[in-house]
Design an enzyme around this catalytic site. Structure first.
Site, PDB file in Angstrom:
ATOM      1  N   GLY A  41       0.903  -1.282  -0.058  1.00 24.05           N
ATOM      2  CA  GLY A  41       0.006  -0.002  -0.046  1.00 24.05           C
ATOM      3  C   GLY A  41       0.986   1.137  -0.116  1.00 24.05           C
ATOM      4  N   ASN A  43       3.946   1.728  -0.815  1.00 28.65           N
ATOM      5  CA  ASN A  43       4.668   1.645  -2.168  1.00 28.65           C
ATOM      6  C   ASN A  43       3.631   2.407  -3.080  1.00 28.65           C
ATOM      7  OD1 ASN A  43       6.900   0.210  -0.717  1.00 28.65           O
ATOM      8  ND2 ASN A  43       6.504  -1.586  -1.826  1.00 28.65           N
ATOM      9  N   GLU A 138      -2.744  -7.180   1.536  1.00 25.68           N
ATOM     10  CA  GLU A 138      -1.969  -7.127   2.762  1.00 25.68           C
ATOM     11  C   GLU A 138      -2.629  -6.474   3.976  1.00 25.68           C
ATOM     12  OE1 GLU A 138       2.486  -7.235   1.285  1.00 25.68           O
ATOM     13  OE2 GLU A 138       1.889  -5.366   2.006  1.00 25.68           O
ATOM     14  N   GLY A 214       6.709  -8.682 -16.091  1.00 23.20           N
ATOM     15  CA  GLY A 214       8.157  -8.392 -16.000  1.00 23.20           C
ATOM     16  C   GLY A 214       8.859  -7.761 -17.008  1.00 23.20           C
ATOM     17  N   ASP A 239      17.149  -5.046  -8.276  1.00 28.79           N
ATOM     18  CA  ASP A 239      16.475  -5.432  -7.341  1.00 28.79           C
ATOM     19  C   ASP A 239      14.869  -5.146  -7.880  1.00 28.79           C
ATOM     20  OD1 ASP A 239      15.006  -5.329  -5.036  1.00 28.79           O
ATOM     21  OD2 ASP A 239      16.091  -4.015  -3.671  1.00 28.79           O
ATOM     22  N   ASP A 245       4.404  -2.389  -7.741  1.00 23.66           N
ATOM     23  CA  ASP A 245       3.660  -1.249  -6.872  1.00 23.66           C
ATOM     24  C   ASP A 245       3.896   0.022  -7.746  1.00 23.66           C
ATOM     25  OD1 ASP A 245       2.991  -3.107  -4.859  1.00 23.66           O
ATOM     26  OD2 ASP A 245       4.919  -2.927  -3.875  1.00 23.66           O
ATOM     27  N   SER A 284      13.558   3.277  -4.325  1.00 26.05           N
ATOM     28  CA  SER A 284      13.820   3.233  -5.682  1.00 26.05           C
ATOM     29  C   SER A 284      12.630   3.909  -6.586  1.00 26.05           C
ATOM     30  CB  SER A 284      13.881   1.782  -6.116  1.00 26.05           C
ATOM     31  OG  SER A 284      12.723   1.085  -5.894  1.00 26.05           O
TER      32      SER A 284
HETATM   33  O1  RIB Z   1       5.454  -5.413  -3.404  1.00 28.38           O
HETATM   34  C1  RIB Z   1       6.619  -5.226  -2.471  1.00 28.38           C
HETATM   35  C2  RIB Z   1       6.241  -5.036  -1.028  1.00 28.38           C
HETATM   36  O2  RIB Z   1       5.696  -6.384  -0.660  1.00 28.38           O
HETATM   37  C3  RIB Z   1       7.747  -5.123  -0.098  1.00 28.38           C
HETATM   38  O3  RIB Z   1       7.937  -3.556   0.201  1.00 28.38           O
HETATM   39  C4  RIB Z   1       7.224  -5.470   1.181  1.00 28.38           C
HETATM   40  O4  RIB Z   1       6.794  -4.939   2.116  1.00 28.38           O
HETATM   41  C5  RIB Z   1       5.962  -6.492   0.641  1.00 28.38           C
HETATM   42  O5  RIB Z   1       4.822  -6.027   1.203  1.00 28.38           O
END
Ligand code: RIB
Length: 294
Positions: A41, A43, A138, A214, A239, A245, A284
């Site tokens: 969220g 992010n 989440e 991807g 990375d 997100d 990032s």
């Molecule tokens: O989508 C990436 C995120 O998934 C990470 O920042 C981590 O916190 C997980 O929730």
């Protein structure tokens, strides 16, 4: 406001950089450790704000040092945190392993995110004023469903990232305008590995789907039209944490600005390509000027 509301998680990411992730029962020596504010969220909120959106975040951080850092990261990126609660106990954490190919595996411990079981005072009023509500998985499903139903009642566009992947009730999918899974999540939802076939199956439940592929870009499908694939810029990833997100947050801004889907997907792919060339999640995510220059 006429912008974006994110109803979602905040986590502190505890990241180990390692040549390759350990197998079960194996110990490996890593190269580096970093703590990076993340959570799907948060992010998406940071990505959308940096891309130029007007963004507010609903969720919870814990009453600990991580909670303060997570809130500060959102505020520093321009996200309104007035309805981000501080819950008793620990903040959410994500235990992330990033390998030399830039791939990651993540274990999330919900912490304060677990306390968000329904909408709180003021949440529906805020959602009603937004153009778009961003949701992920989440937070407890009851909160995701309440948020989606509130948005639906007020004709606010809902975009759901079905991550972490899990089967979803049709009452939730019935309130979603745009579903944005990656290939793996699309396969979990449909039982179909091929993204084109999975997208077709998902259109029976939601009107629009974007599947992120991807390095291969993204695939858009909507009812009654040919699917569209938009390529991603070719870059070398260090990375990939938070790339999905970044894609969704940036896509939401572009759609709020009235850009056509194909253009919005291209813009979101450029932002995600910038993200994967840097370390960490929120650290990032690119700013609008960088996306425009790429
Ligand atoms: O989508 C990436 C995120 O998934 C990470 O920042 C981590 O916190 C997980 O929730």
């Amino acid at each position: 406001m006429t912008g974006i509301v994110v109803l979602g998680s905040t986590n502190m990411d505890l990241v180990a950089y390692v040549a390759r992730a350990p197998k079960s029962g194996e110990t490996v020596t890593g190269r580096e450790f970093r703590m990076v504010p993340g959570g799907k969220g948060a992010n998406q909120a940071v990505a959308a704000a940096r891309a130029g959106g007007e963004v507010a975040m609903i969720g919870a951080v814990g009453a600990d040092e991580f909670g303060e850092q997570l809130r500060h990261t959102l505020i520093a990126s321009g996200v309104d945190t007035d309805l981000l609660r501080t819950a008793e106990g620990l903040s959410g954490t994500a235990h992330v392993v990033v390998d030399d190919e830039g791939g990651n595996s993540i274990v999330v411990i919900a912490g304060a995110n677990h306390t968000v079981t329904c909408l709180g005072p003021g949440d529906e009023t805020l959602i009603a004023t937004a153009g778009t509500l961003l949701l992920q998985l989440e937070l407890p499903l009851s909160a995701v469903l309440s948020g989606a139903e509130a948005a639906h009642r007020h004709s606010v566009r809902t975009i759901l990232t079905p991550s972490p992947a899990q089967p979803l009730p049709s009452e939730l999918l019935g309130t979603i305008d745009l579903l944005v899974p990656n290939e793996h999540e699309a396969a979990v939802l449909t039982g179909i590995a091929d993204p084109h076939a999975a997208a077709e199956a998902l259109l029976r439940q939601v009107p629009q789907v974007v599947i992120t592929l991807g390095a291969a870009g993204s695939l858009y499908a909507t009812r009654g039209a040919e699917p569209v694939t938009v390529p991603a810029p070719r870059v070398s990833a260090v990375d990939t944490t938070g790339a999905g997100d970044t894609f969704v947050g940036t896509l939401a801004v572009a759609l709020c600005e009235g850009r056509p889907m194909r253009e919005a997907m291209g813009w979101a792919s450029s932002a995600a390509a910038l993200c994967v060339q840097r370390h960490g999640a929120s650290t990032s995510m690119p700013y609008r000027t960088e996306i425009e220059a790429s």
